[in-house]
Design a protein around this motif. Structure first.
Motif, PDB file in Angstrom:
ATOM      1  N   SER A 125      65.515 -66.126 -11.979  1.00 44.27           N
ATOM      2  CA  SER A 125      66.797 -65.981 -12.677  1.00 44.27           C
ATOM      3  C   SER A 125      67.765 -65.153 -11.840  1.00 44.27           C
ATOM      4  N   LYS A 126      69.017 -65.178 -12.223  1.00 46.87           N
ATOM      5  CA  LYS A 126      70.016 -64.393 -11.497  1.00 46.87           C
ATOM      6  C   LYS A 126      69.681 -62.910 -11.567  1.00 46.87           C
ATOM      7  N   ARG A 127      69.236 -62.465 -12.731  1.00 50.43           N
ATOM      8  CA  ARG A 127      68.868 -61.056 -12.885  1.00 50.43           C
ATOM      9  C   ARG A 127      67.696 -60.696 -11.974  1.00 50.43           C
ATOM     10  N   GLY A 128      66.659 -61.538 -11.995  1.00 47.16           N
ATOM     11  CA  GLY A 128      65.494 -61.266 -11.151  1.00 47.16           C
ATOM     12  C   GLY A 128      65.840 -61.285  -9.676  1.00 47.16           C
ATOM     13  N   GLN A 129      66.662 -62.229  -9.278  1.00 48.90           N
ATOM     14  CA  GLN A 129      67.059 -62.339  -7.874  1.00 48.90           C
ATOM     15  C   GLN A 129      67.982 -61.208  -7.445  1.00 48.90           C
ATOM     16  N   GLN A 130      68.766 -60.682  -8.358  1.00 55.33           N
ATOM     17  CA  GLN A 130      69.573 -59.503  -8.050  1.00 55.33           C
ATOM     18  C   GLN A 130      68.685 -58.286  -7.852  1.00 55.33           C
ATOM     19  N   MET A 131      67.584 -58.221  -8.593  1.00 56.51           N
ATOM     20  CA  MET A 131      66.609 -57.150  -8.368  1.00 56.51           C
ATOM     21  C   MET A 131      66.027 -57.262  -6.963  1.00 56.51           C
ATOM     22  N   PHE A 183      61.850 -65.733 -14.982  1.00 59.30           N
ATOM     23  CA  PHE A 183      62.441 -64.404 -14.797  1.00 59.30           C
ATOM     24  C   PHE A 183      62.661 -64.099 -13.318  1.00 59.30           C
ATOM     25  N   ALA A 200      59.910 -54.977 -14.853  1.00 60.09           N
ATOM     26  CA  ALA A 200      61.111 -55.438 -15.549  1.00 60.09           C
ATOM     27  C   ALA A 200      60.785 -56.620 -16.464  1.00 60.09           C
ATOM     28  N   GLU A 240      66.067 -72.572 -13.829  1.00 63.34           N
ATOM     29  CA  GLU A 240      66.804 -71.815 -12.813  1.00 63.34           C
ATOM     30  C   GLU A 240      66.865 -72.543 -11.472  1.00 63.34           C
ATOM     31  N   ILE A 283      73.497 -65.562  -5.185  1.00 59.41           N
ATOM     32  CA  ILE A 283      73.422 -64.103  -5.120  1.00 59.41           C
ATOM     33  C   ILE A 283      74.170 -63.638  -3.879  1.00 59.41           C
ATOM     34  N   GLU A 293      61.088 -56.893 -20.621  1.00 58.36           N
ATOM     35  CA  GLU A 293      61.757 -58.017 -21.278  1.00 58.36           C
ATOM     36  C   GLU A 293      60.851 -58.680 -22.315  1.00 58.36           C
TER      37      GLU A 293
END
Length: 335
Positions: free
Chosen positions: A278-284, A275, A57, A116, A297, A61
């Protein structure tokens, strides 16, 4: 042993320069600098089913960065880094392991203040910015719901000393960091006294918390120590397992990420740290049924809210003296 000898430690400390102040860089400038580097080498002990999706991911990016993933177990990774840096080879740009405190002590990483970091509990980040958590493993007592009702399960450490649990509890034979962390919280004398009483309960020993969880689900015993993220996974698959959230403390292994003290591609490494945290990475991370270290999260389950559990991350001092904790642990339990 999980750590190399004190002799090697002295050599490494002598070879590595003193750490510099924490670094910060504006995002546009960071991206432009990373474009010039065009490469990133990430050393990690994360399981491949967690680390590779994150790196894929990240590369999507930032397609201008060529990435290389080097994955090994905790002990193997530490030994590799120590051997390489002792020979003057700094081949990793970013590193993630549960032994980040030992990396700091050995001056193998340098501070980087990611934008972050404010979203992380203090237990899950280094106060000086050397590392930030990616995910955590909470070691908890679990029980088989077909063999025990919730009201019958132990609720805290003293409950495990009841004679009725003798020979009915699975433990990992290498939980030295758990032992060492409890000693820092309770004090050495109280911890050793408790462990000697626990040894009288004749725990059943296996290697690996994944295995203890599986055997618990299969009904081999009513109790086992395992990571709560795995128990939550098993519950979604219909396994008759549950975990206890009331133990104090719950010992936590934090898998963190930091920047190499001599990174060839420091800006690309900083982008990866940003990354992954980040919120996106941690949601992954959450999507892979791991427990993300970031506090904003949504937890995998309501009872897994990190802000409500009595957590204690393994201190770096425990990792630095893990050989001593291992020796005492094995002696107490006759392993």
């Amino acid at each position: 042993m999980r750590l190399v000898s004190h002799f090697i430690l002295l050599i490494i400390v002598a070879l590595v320069p003193a750490p510099i102040r924490a670094q910060t860089t504006s995002q546009p400038a960071l991206v432009e600098a990373a474009k010039k580097e065009n490469k990133l080498v990430w050393y990690t002990s994360m399981a491949i089913d967690t680390s590779k999706p994150l790196l894929d991911a990240f590369q999507k990016e930032y397609p201008f960065i060529k990435t290389e993933l080097v994955r090994a177990g905790e002990e193997q990774l530490m030994n590799r880094v120590m051997s390489e840096t002792r020979a003057g080879q700094w081949l990793f740009d970013a590193i993630s392991t549960s032994a980040m405190g030992a990396m700091v002590e050995r001056r193998l990483i340098t501070p980087y203040i990611s934008p972050e970091r404010d979203a992380f509990l203090s237990e899950f980040k280094d106060p000086q910015g050397y590392w930030t958590g990616i995910f955590v493993n909470n070691l908890v007592l679990c029980y088989n719901t077909k063999m025990l009702a919730a009201k019958e399960a132990p609720r805290n450490y003293p409950d495990l000393l009841d004679p009725k649990w003798k020979g009915k509890m699975l433990m990992d034979s290498t939980d030295y960091d758990w032992f060492g962390t409890l000693a820092t919280v309770w004090g050495k004398e109280k911890t050793v006294g408790y462990m000697k009483r626990l040894a009288v309960q004749n725990p059943l020993w296996r290697r690996g918390h994944g295995l203890t969880a599986q055997l618990l689900g299969a009904g081999e015993v009513p109790l086992a120590w395992a990571y709560n993220f795995r128990i939550e996974r098993m519950k979604t698959e219909g396994a008759p397992v549950e975990w206890i959230e009331t133990f104090d403390p719950i010992v936590v292994t934090v898998s963190g990420m930091g920047l190499s003290a001599k990174a060839a591609n420091p800006n690309a490494a900083k982008l990866l740290i940003d990354f992954a945290t980040s919120k996106r990475g941690q949601q992954m991370v959450r999507g892979m049924r791991r427990v993300p270290a970031r506090s904003d999260i949504e937890p995998l389950a309501p009872k897994m809210d990190q802000t409500k559990l009595k957590l204690k991350a393994v201190p770096k001092e425990v990792y630095l003296h893990l050989d001593d904790h291992a020796r005492e642990f094995r002696q107490i339990f006759g392993l």
